[in-house]
Design an enzyme around this catalytic site. Sequence first.
Site, short mmCIF file in Angstrom:
data_model
loop_
_atom_site.label_atom_id
_atom_site.label_comp_id
_atom_site.label_asym_id
_atom_site.label_seq_id
_atom_site.Cartn_x
_atom_site.Cartn_y
_atom_site.Cartn_z
N SER A 3 0.86 -1.18 0.00
CA SER A 3 0.00 0.00 0.00
C SER A 3 0.90 1.23 0.00
O SER A 3 2.07 1.16 0.38
CB SER A 3 -0.89 0.00 1.25
OG SER A 3 -1.50 1.26 1.46
N TYR A 43 -1.67 -0.68 10.53
CA TYR A 43 -1.83 -1.03 9.12
C TYR A 43 -0.61 -0.60 8.33
O TYR A 43 -0.07 -1.36 7.52
CB TYR A 43 -3.09 -0.37 8.57
CG TYR A 43 -3.32 -0.61 7.10
CD1 TYR A 43 -3.87 -1.80 6.66
CD2 TYR A 43 -2.99 0.36 6.15
CE1 TYR A 43 -4.08 -2.04 5.31
CE2 TYR A 43 -3.20 0.14 4.80
CZ TYR A 43 -3.74 -1.07 4.38
OH TYR A 43 -3.94 -1.29 3.05
#
Length: 253
Positions: A144, A157
């Site tokens: 990501s 995350y």
Amino acid sequence: MAMKFSGQVALVTGAAAGIGRATALAFAGEGLKVVLADRDAHGGEETAELIRAAGGEAFFQACDVTCAEQVKALIEAGKARYGRIDYAFNNAGIEIEQGRLGEGNEATFDAIMGVNVKGVWLCMREELNLMLGQGGGVIVNAASVAGVNAAPKMSIYSASKHAVIGLSKSAAIEYAKKNIRVNAVCPAVIDTEMFRRAYQADPKKGEFAAAMHPVGRIGSVEEVAMAVLYLCCDQAAFTTGHALVVDGGATVI
């Protein structure tokens, strides 16, 4: 120039929806057989049916990527069905965090790290051993932009996606002379079911998400799928250990 693939079989985890489904469909569209995995059996079977309806070949196996036995069984099933797995997109991941680091809890940490890091590691371990035995292959891991930059209120995350990039780069060097390439794809905000649940109920949040990207919009699942296919294709044979951002310019500013 059309992308070329020497291999015939692709594996996609997290294939029940979103980027995973789009990538599975894209692989099938290139004529590859596709092994599908997800915890969501209904969605996974639906993806398989979409591929078959379009004239492709696929099968689905339910798999929790945090479970070593299930991951091993998945890879063995793919080999048993098709004889090999040439390309693997380790896409399964979760995003359940909204808060500052000091407000986090251990259960959230364990859940995110379990799927996003341990799950990728378990899949890579089995895939690499299979690819060594068959003479090569390509792995793409779903990271990501949060693995490249900071992600306020999503620190766990972000840490998990930094770890995915670390795993990808390290394995790329370890297996570079074994005809195995390992890369990561790093999307920004993408129009998935997860995005719609989180943002579209509040149009202002959706507008803010679009404005985060210099191009003025969020990305599509198909755009990420094409990046994954590029990293797998023969024309990318000199690309390994790379974290490819698909972000509408978000990491530039």
